[in-house]
Design an enzyme around this catalytic site. Structure first.
Site, mmCIF file in Angstrom:
data_model
loop_
_atom_site.group_PDB
_atom_site.id
_atom_site.type_symbol
_atom_site.label_atom_id
_atom_site.label_comp_id
_atom_site.label_asym_id
_atom_site.label_seq_id
_atom_site.Cartn_x
_atom_site.Cartn_y
_atom_site.Cartn_z
ATOM 1 N N HIS A 62 0.840 -1.197 0.000
ATOM 2 C CA HIS A 62 0.000 0.000 0.000
ATOM 3 C C HIS A 62 0.878 1.250 0.000
ATOM 4 O O HIS A 62 2.014 1.221 0.469
ATOM 5 C CB HIS A 62 -0.914 0.024 1.230
ATOM 6 C CG HIS A 62 -1.708 -1.231 1.423
ATOM 7 N ND1 HIS A 62 -2.767 -1.560 0.623
ATOM 8 C CD2 HIS A 62 -1.577 -2.237 2.320
ATOM 9 C CE1 HIS A 62 -3.265 -2.724 1.005
ATOM 10 N NE2 HIS A 62 -2.560 -3.156 2.032
ATOM 11 N N ALA A 84 18.149 -13.402 16.134
ATOM 12 C CA ALA A 84 16.761 -13.852 16.154
ATOM 13 C C ALA A 84 15.837 -12.748 16.654
ATOM 14 O O ALA A 84 16.164 -11.996 17.565
ATOM 15 C CB ALA A 84 16.628 -15.082 17.048
ATOM 16 N N ARG A 131 17.166 -1.248 7.740
ATOM 17 C CA ARG A 131 18.238 -0.486 7.083
ATOM 18 C C ARG A 131 19.364 -1.447 6.701
ATOM 19 O O ARG A 131 19.420 -2.584 7.165
ATOM 20 C CB ARG A 131 18.770 0.601 8.008
ATOM 21 C CG ARG A 131 19.412 0.081 9.279
ATOM 22 C CD ARG A 131 19.860 1.211 10.193
ATOM 23 N NE ARG A 131 18.712 1.919 10.769
ATOM 24 C CZ ARG A 131 18.815 2.956 11.581
ATOM 25 N NH1 ARG A 131 20.015 3.440 11.883
ATOM 26 N NH2 ARG A 131 17.742 3.524 12.074
#
Length: 212
Positions: free
Chosen positions: A143, A183, A189
């Site tokens: 979206h 984990a 980034r």
């Protein structure tokens, strides 16, 4: 002169691997795509014959001895492409969806159980890559969002990268060679060469080296 004892008999472990496959689906996939493809029970591959490229080997829905088969799907919509350059294993319970303009490239390595990949632009996974269970990789937001640069952005995962369990990797991210993602992290980034990152969002912890 030889007797029946001279004949080559598959080992019990080899027989178990063979019986875990879906023989007809594997045979049809190899004939249609002219590629080395192994399809395990409850795994499904849906793609046009020209959508799959590369000289590598792809296993879909693999399970270890004693594990129960789980539905696993790989769908390439018309216009999308999948390229397999090395020996890559997709374990059970995962799903990959490649959109009409998407291109997914797989080098060598594996993705463990219950993974999800959405590829509407570009997702590239390099060689010697280890991706743990419940990892999500998406190169799109699906979206439009006010202030965002775009809804899509390539996800590039370099060679010899280790991605831990329950990691989410979002659009427009490059994870460089030798990096480790802890984990539970959310990667928003770029990750530098040989860096360990952790957290939500994932941040640099220290430089590391790792091996299988």
């Amino acid at each position: 002169m030889s007797d029946s004892s001279d004949k080559l008999v598959p080992s019990p472990s080899a027989l178990r691997r063979i019986t875990a496959l879906a023989p007809m689906a594997t045979l049809l996939a190899r004939a249609r795509y002219r590629r080395s493809i192994l399809i395990y029970r409850q795994a499904h591959l849906v793609a046009a014959s020209e959508a799959i490229e590369g000289s590598g080997r792809l296993s879909i829905g693999k399970r270890w001895e004693g594990q129960v088969a789980k539905p696993t799907e790989l769908v390439v919509r018309p216009g999308g492409r999948l390229r397999v350059d090395g020996n890559f294993v997709l374990h059970r319970g995962g799903s990959i969806r490649i959109g009409p303009r998407g291109c997914l490239t797989l080098g060598s390595g594996y993705i463990a159980d219950d993974f999800h990949i959405e590829c509407h632009n570009t997702v590239s996974i390099g060689d010697d890559v280890a991706i743990a269970r419940c990892v999500s990789i998406m190169d799109t937001d699906h979206h439009e969002l006010t202030g965002a640069r775009s809804r899509e952005g390539a996800v590039l995962i370099g060679d010899h990268v280790w991605i831990g369990a329950n990691v989410t990797i979002v659009k427009g991210v490059t994870i460089s060679e030798g990096a480790v993602v802890a984990a539970g992290s959310v990667v928003t980034r770029d990750v530098a060469v040989g860096a360990l990152v952790a957290g939500v969002p994932a941040r640099f912890v220290r430089n590391v080296a790792w091996r299988m």
